[in-house]
Design a protein around this motif. Structure first.
Motif, mmCIF file in Angstrom:
data_model
loop_
_atom_site.group_PDB
_atom_site.id
_atom_site.type_symbol
_atom_site.label_atom_id
_atom_site.label_comp_id
_atom_site.label_asym_id
_atom_site.label_seq_id
_atom_site.Cartn_x
_atom_site.Cartn_y
_atom_site.Cartn_z
ATOM 1 N N THR A 67 0.841 -1.278 0.066
ATOM 2 C CA THR A 67 -0.128 0.082 -0.033
ATOM 3 C C THR A 67 0.839 1.262 -0.016
ATOM 4 O OG1 THR A 67 -1.755 -1.191 1.106
ATOM 5 C CG2 THR A 67 -1.651 1.215 1.391
ATOM 6 N N GLY A 68 1.960 1.299 0.814
ATOM 7 C CA GLY A 68 2.689 2.442 0.935
ATOM 8 C C GLY A 68 3.505 2.652 -0.330
ATOM 9 N N MET A 69 3.875 1.470 -1.029
ATOM 10 C CA MET A 69 4.615 1.533 -2.310
ATOM 11 C C MET A 69 3.770 1.896 -3.651
ATOM 12 S SD MET A 69 8.009 1.129 -2.271
ATOM 13 C CE MET A 69 9.235 0.639 -1.376
ATOM 14 N N LEU A 70 2.619 1.817 -3.517
ATOM 15 C CA LEU A 70 1.668 2.144 -4.605
ATOM 16 C C LEU A 70 1.963 3.420 -5.410
ATOM 17 C CD1 LEU A 70 -0.843 1.704 -6.439
ATOM 18 C CD2 LEU A 70 -2.158 2.651 -4.477
ATOM 19 N N VAL A 87 2.758 14.407 -9.927
ATOM 20 C CA VAL A 87 3.655 14.447 -8.673
ATOM 21 C C VAL A 87 3.249 14.804 -7.615
ATOM 22 C CG1 VAL A 87 5.960 15.274 -7.822
ATOM 23 C CG2 VAL A 87 5.715 14.695 -10.414
ATOM 24 N N GLN A 88 2.496 15.911 -7.624
ATOM 25 C CA GLN A 88 1.779 16.574 -6.497
ATOM 26 C C GLN A 88 0.763 15.771 -5.863
ATOM 27 O OE1 GLN A 88 -0.330 20.380 -6.915
ATOM 28 N NE2 GLN A 88 0.171 20.965 -4.817
ATOM 29 N N ARG A 89 -0.162 15.211 -6.708
ATOM 30 C CA ARG A 89 -0.854 14.057 -6.074
ATOM 31 C C ARG A 89 -0.204 12.828 -5.503
ATOM 32 N NH1 ARG A 89 -3.364 9.438 -7.897
ATOM 33 N NH2 ARG A 89 -2.100 9.404 -9.982
ATOM 34 N N LEU A 90 0.817 12.395 -6.267
ATOM 35 C CA LEU A 90 1.164 11.113 -5.722
ATOM 36 C C LEU A 90 2.245 11.346 -4.488
ATOM 37 C CD1 LEU A 90 2.195 9.522 -8.970
ATOM 38 C CD2 LEU A 90 0.164 8.770 -7.499
ATOM 39 N N MET A 91 2.735 12.485 -4.521
ATOM 40 C CA MET A 91 3.658 12.901 -3.206
ATOM 41 C C MET A 91 3.039 13.612 -2.272
ATOM 42 S SD MET A 91 6.572 11.647 -4.104
ATOM 43 C CE MET A 91 7.680 12.243 -3.097
ATOM 44 N N SER A 92 1.510 13.492 -2.134
ATOM 45 C CA SER A 92 0.792 14.313 -0.942
ATOM 46 C C SER A 92 1.321 13.912 0.244
ATOM 47 C CB SER A 92 -0.667 13.819 -1.292
ATOM 48 O OG SER A 92 -0.916 12.792 -0.859
ATOM 49 N N ILE A 98 1.489 7.686 4.621
ATOM 50 C CA ILE A 98 1.215 6.080 4.431
ATOM 51 C C ILE A 98 2.499 5.337 4.303
ATOM 52 C CG2 ILE A 98 -0.020 4.237 3.219
ATOM 53 C CD1 ILE A 98 -2.226 6.585 2.891
ATOM 54 N N PHE A 99 3.198 6.010 3.372
ATOM 55 C CA PHE A 99 4.521 5.341 2.925
ATOM 56 C C PHE A 99 5.252 5.155 4.045
ATOM 57 C CE2 PHE A 99 9.014 5.993 1.895
ATOM 58 C CZ PHE A 99 9.233 5.092 0.729
ATOM 59 N N VAL A 100 5.668 6.426 4.827
ATOM 60 C CA VAL A 100 6.755 6.366 6.122
ATOM 61 C C VAL A 100 6.191 5.099 7.084
ATOM 62 C CG1 VAL A 100 7.398 7.699 7.918
ATOM 63 C CG2 VAL A 100 7.072 8.502 5.731
ATOM 64 N N ASN A 101 4.884 5.435 7.404
ATOM 65 C CA ASN A 101 4.548 4.285 8.446
ATOM 66 C C ASN A 101 4.599 2.763 7.870
ATOM 67 O OD1 ASN A 101 3.652 6.493 10.168
ATOM 68 N ND2 ASN A 101 1.748 6.563 9.382
#
Length: 392
Positions: A67-70, A87-92, A98-101
């Motif tokens: 999920t974090g890697m999506l 980029v702005q959407r994916l790096m929100s 979510i990625f970090v956790n």
């Protein structure tokens, strides 16, 4: 009963195989350098299915990992066709959180289990994403989207707890975004962080302007040193704990947390017991809270540390007369009651006699103060000391 047990076992077996198939699908797509649009749809579909199928700790951990890697998979899918909007959407901030956790959860799980299925991949992703997230955080700040910038800096800190300056940035931006409860929470986390206790600030001189610049991590500085744009690196221990404690105290005052502010000032004074400005700020806090007794006691303690401070002596004298207006009103109401009148006059005289030494000391230390001169002269006149009053 045996039939029911068998049916349940078959059902569990079916679900287990199903979720294993979903995880295999995710692993296969994840391994592709450039997944297709169809792959991304299958990836999302598998994740949705696993929301209810993932039961074991391992399956939950790796479902969260995928999920974090999506967003990374979607970035790889878009490739050169990616737009700033995408980029702005994916790096929100939400996706970054979510990625970090999920990455931290996976790292902890693999460390606990003694295996490294995705540990190296995660560390590689960190090296790629951290500069991107840093850039996004600074851009959000420049755009005055302070709350989002704060959240992004906080996620950076969670990626690397040694980069405590990101936690400090998150706290500062929460204040700018007027999210004071979050700011207090972040400043308290910064106060207790290992970074503030043992961290280092990394400096290097920019060759273009010959000015020294600071970096959030040794990694960030090393990048500049390797590029030969900076030179003469030096390290300096992190400082400023008293400033952080003062900010926490002020924020708690601002949010109306009186008891929390009292505790924050106690911590602050314990940290800097001889800082007169801090001691006076603490005393003023109690004055604003109408706790005159505590204020006077604190001021008296400060005077012991700094007996030459004219303003402190004046404040003690002035506070000693805080009941004067009420007494004058009572005296005027009892002009026709001699006994009561005399009692009130005696009380007023005693009050001014107690204040007089403080005004005298203040005037002695700072004879240029007009306020002190006026108060001392009035005190002398009220006490019938006309000769002393005439000399002022």
């Amino acid at each position: 009963m045996k039939k029911i047990t068998l049916l349940v076992a078959l059902l569990i077996s079916f679900l287990t195989f199903a979720q294993k198939d979903e995880l295999k699908t995710l692993k296969k797509i994840y391994a592709k350098d450039t997944p297709s649009t169809s792959d991304i749809e299958d990836y999302k579909s598998a994740l949705k299915t696993l929301e209810t199928l993932a039961i074991s700790e391992e399956d939950k951990v790796y479902t969260n990992f995928y999920t974090g890697m999506l967003p990374m998979a979607e970035l790889n899918n878009l490739g050169s066709k990616i737009t700033p909007k995408e980029v702005q959407r994916l790096m929100s901030p939400k996706n970054i959180e979510i990625f970090v956790n999920s990455m931290n959860e996976t790292l902890e799980y693999e460390k606990k289990e003694g295996k490294k299925i995705y540990t190296d991949d995660i560390n590689e992703a960190y090296s790629f994403l951290i500069p991107q997230i840093e850039q996004a955080a600074f851009q959000l700040n420049e755009a005055k989207q302070y709350k989002m910038a704060s959240a992004t800096f906080y996620n950076l800190y969670k990626l690397d707890k040694k980069s405590g300056s990101n936690l400090l940035n998150a706290a500062i931006l929460s204040v700018q975004g007027e999210d004071f409860p979050t700011a207090i929470k972040l400043y308290e986390e910064y106060r207790d962080s290992d970074y503030l206790k043992n961290g280092m600030v990394y400096f290097a001189i920019n060759k273009l302007n010959d000015e020294e610049e600071s970096f959030t991590s040794i990694r960030a500085r090393k990048t500049k040193l390797d590029l030969k744009t900076h030179e003469k690196p030096r390290d300096e221990k992190v400082s400023g704990r008293s400033d952080i404690l003062k900010l926490i105290a002020n924020l708690k005052v601002q949010t109306g947390d009186v008891e929390g502010a009292k505790k924050a000032y106690q911590d602050l004074v314990s940290e800097s017991p001889n800082d007169l400005n801090i001691l006076i700020e603490q005393a003023n806090f109690y004055y604003v809270q109408n706790d005159v007794t505590t204020y006077k006691n604190l001021i008296k303690e400060i005077i012991k540390k700094d007996p030459t401070n004219a303003s402190l002596h004046f404040n003690i004298g002035y506070l000693g007369l805080s009941e004067d207006a009420g007494l004058v009103e009572e005296i005027n109401k009892n002009l026709d009651k001699p006994k009561k009148y005399e009692e009130l006059m005696a009380k007023r005289k005693s009050m001014y006699e107690a204040a007089m030494p403080h005004f005298e000391e203040s005037y002695k230390l700072d004879p240029s103060s007009e306020n002190t001169k006026i108060m001392l002269k009035s005190t002398y006149e009220i006490l019938g000391l006309k000769d002393k009053a005439a000399k002022l």
